[in-house]
Design an enzyme around this catalytic site. Structure first.
Site, mmCIF file in Angstrom:
data_model
loop_
_atom_site.group_PDB
_atom_site.id
_atom_site.type_symbol
_atom_site.label_atom_id
_atom_site.label_comp_id
_atom_site.label_asym_id
_atom_site.label_seq_id
_atom_site.Cartn_x
_atom_site.Cartn_y
_atom_site.Cartn_z
ATOM 1 C CE1 TYR A 38 -81.948 35.862 9.024
ATOM 2 C CE2 TYR A 38 -84.008 35.865 10.249
ATOM 3 C CZ TYR A 38 -82.693 35.454 10.118
ATOM 4 O OH TYR A 38 -82.121 34.645 11.078
ATOM 5 C CB SER A 81 -85.231 32.340 11.909
ATOM 6 O OG SER A 81 -85.670 33.430 12.699
HETATM 7 P P1 NAD Z 1 -73.005 34.667 12.503
HETATM 8 O O1 NAD Z 1 -72.924 35.944 11.756
HETATM 9 O O2 NAD Z 1 -72.363 34.564 13.847
HETATM 10 O O3 NAD Z 1 -72.483 33.443 11.622
HETATM 11 C C1 NAD Z 1 -72.849 33.280 10.280
HETATM 12 C C2 NAD Z 1 -71.684 32.699 9.535
HETATM 13 O O4 NAD Z 1 -72.091 32.514 8.164
HETATM 14 C C3 NAD Z 1 -70.459 33.609 9.519
HETATM 15 O O5 NAD Z 1 -69.324 32.914 9.988
HETATM 16 C C4 NAD Z 1 -70.340 34.008 8.060
HETATM 17 O O6 NAD Z 1 -68.992 34.207 7.619
HETATM 18 C C5 NAD Z 1 -70.978 32.834 7.352
HETATM 19 N N1 NAD Z 1 -71.419 33.159 5.989
HETATM 20 C C6 NAD Z 1 -72.064 34.274 5.572
HETATM 21 N N2 NAD Z 1 -72.241 34.240 4.250
HETATM 22 C C7 NAD Z 1 -71.699 33.069 3.812
HETATM 23 C C8 NAD Z 1 -71.553 32.460 2.544
HETATM 24 N N3 NAD Z 1 -72.009 33.058 1.426
HETATM 25 N N4 NAD Z 1 -70.953 31.254 2.456
HETATM 26 C C9 NAD Z 1 -70.486 30.649 3.579
HETATM 27 N N5 NAD Z 1 -70.569 31.181 4.803
HETATM 28 C C10 NAD Z 1 -71.175 32.372 4.919
HETATM 29 O O7 NAD Z 1 -74.571 34.374 12.610
HETATM 30 P P2 NAD Z 1 -75.398 33.307 13.465
HETATM 31 O O8 NAD Z 1 -76.271 34.083 14.369
HETATM 32 O O9 NAD Z 1 -74.525 32.258 14.013
HETATM 33 O O10 NAD Z 1 -76.327 32.737 12.305
HETATM 34 C C11 NAD Z 1 -76.245 31.419 11.806
HETATM 35 C C12 NAD Z 1 -77.590 31.052 11.202
HETATM 36 O O11 NAD Z 1 -78.566 31.072 12.237
HETATM 37 C C13 NAD Z 1 -78.080 32.012 10.120
HETATM 38 O O12 NAD Z 1 -78.708 31.283 9.093
HETATM 39 C C14 NAD Z 1 -79.097 32.856 10.866
HETATM 40 O O13 NAD Z 1 -80.067 33.396 9.999
HETATM 41 C C15 NAD Z 1 -79.675 31.821 11.801
HETATM 42 N N6 NAD Z 1 -80.346 32.371 12.968
HETATM 43 C C16 NAD Z 1 -79.700 33.202 13.835
HETATM 44 C C17 NAD Z 1 -80.389 33.689 14.923
HETATM 45 C C18 NAD Z 1 -79.744 34.596 15.891
HETATM 46 O O14 NAD Z 1 -80.472 35.191 16.708
HETATM 47 N N7 NAD Z 1 -78.436 34.755 15.925
HETATM 48 C C19 NAD Z 1 -81.725 33.345 15.147
HETATM 49 C C20 NAD Z 1 -82.346 32.483 14.245
HETATM 50 C C21 NAD Z 1 -81.653 32.009 13.166
#
Ligand code: NAD
Length: 275
Positions: A170, A157
């Site tokens: 985080y 991130s």
């Molecule tokens: P999201 O909540 O849409 O998807 C995350 C997925 O991870 C979900 O489907 C959830 O069920 C799954 N998950 C959670 N715990 C789990 C576990 N223990 N085992 C297996 N699966 C698990 O979130 P997102 O925004 O798509 O995030 C995906 C990644 O991107 C994360 O690592 C997040 O930190 C990172 N990220 C997101 C953003 C953002 O702005 N959305 C920005 C930077 C980084």
């Protein structure tokens, strides 16, 4: 018998597909960024394992990204559970014979001021982001070393580089992933394994939608102000990063042909963070 026309059609369809014949596991791929990466990898010719917590959601996501059912498999796997990760990754290799790409993407967000942060919630965050990355990496490396090649991508991130209030675990965990990627890059090179981190800015997925009202409450400001003054203030154009921006970056890294691109962290954030 396959006709010349069919062979030519297939060749034309496959031309330019950057991940043709590759096998990828994407964790947290039932929704959000992970699902878009899985879909993009399918379009680029890969076979993709959609790993996530819930059986119905993983099965539905696998169907969505490949209605034919030939190149997508739903896998129920909690990345914090050693047994489930070991069994799940073995199943992938049994089913498809190789493992070329791991995208360690599963993640959650919990926000609170550091002074009030509950230890149990801190440990939950470390478990999903860091233990999950370690366990999936270790299992993937065994197969990648056997086959002498692979690409591991961690979902970092901008918070792998920057800090924001209320996000202590985080920010800590996302910084930690860069350290892990660098070690994998050093140890993996001799076996043809590369490791890199993608560092997206804010992307409008359920993870972010949930934070907007939470942060507004914590900080005593409106939701619009959270978006404008907290999330997008430092971008060059006031825009959210999109799931397809991140999926395109993942494809570029996964398809990169040599060890020249390893141990890196690539920021995709509309200029929020410039390195
Ligand atoms: P999201 O909540 O849409 O998807 C995350 C997925 O991870 C979900 O489907 C959830 O069920 C799954 N998950 C959670 N715990 C789990 C576990 N223990 N085992 C297996 N699966 C698990 O979130 P997102 O925004 O798509 O995030 C995906 C990644 O991107 C994360 O690592 C997040 O930190 C990172 N990220 C997101 C953003 C953002 O702005 N959305 C920005 C930077 C980084």
């Amino acid at each position: 018998m396959t006709s010349h026309f069919e062979i030519a059609d297939r060749e034309a369809m496959n031309a330019g597909r950057r991940l043709l014949g590759k096998v990828a596991v994407v964790t947290g791929a039932a929704g959000g960024i992970g699902k878009e990466i899985a879909l993009t990898f399918i379009r680029e010719g890969a076979t993709v394992v959609v790993a996530d917590l819930d059986r119905d959601r993983t099965a539905a996501a696998a169907r969505d990204i490949d209605p034919s059912g030939e190149r997508a498999l739903g896998l129920t796997m909690d990345v914090t559970n050693e047994e489930q990760v070991e069994a799940g990754m073995s199943r992938v290799v049994e089913a498809f014979g190789s493992l070329d790409i791991l995208v360690s993407n599963a993640g959650i967000q919990i926000v609170a001021p550091l002074v009030e942060f509950e230890f149990a919630k801190w440990k939950t965050m470390m478990g999903i982001h860091l233990d999950g990355a370690f366990l999936t990496t270790r299992a993937a490396l065994r197969q990648m070393y056997r086959q002498k090649g692979g690409s591991i991508i961690y979902m970092g991130s901008v918070h792998s580089k920057e800090a924001s209030p209320l996000k202590a675990p985080y920010v800590t965990a996302k910084h930690g992933l860069i350290g892990l990627a660098k070690v994998v890059a050093r140890e993996g090179a001799a076996h043809g394994v590369r490791a890199n981190v993608i560092c997206p800015g804010f992307v409008r997925t359920p993870l972010v939608e949930k934070q907007i009202p939470e942060q507004a409450r914590e900080l005593g400001i409106s939701e619009a102000e959270v978006v404008r003054t907290m999330m997008l203030r430092e971008t060059v154009d006031g825009e959210f990063t999109t799931v397809s921006d991140v999926a395109e970056t993942a494809t570029f890294i996964a398809a990169f042909p040599s060890n020249a691109l390893t141990g890196q962290s690539i920021v995709v954030s509309h200029g929020w963070f410039m390195q």
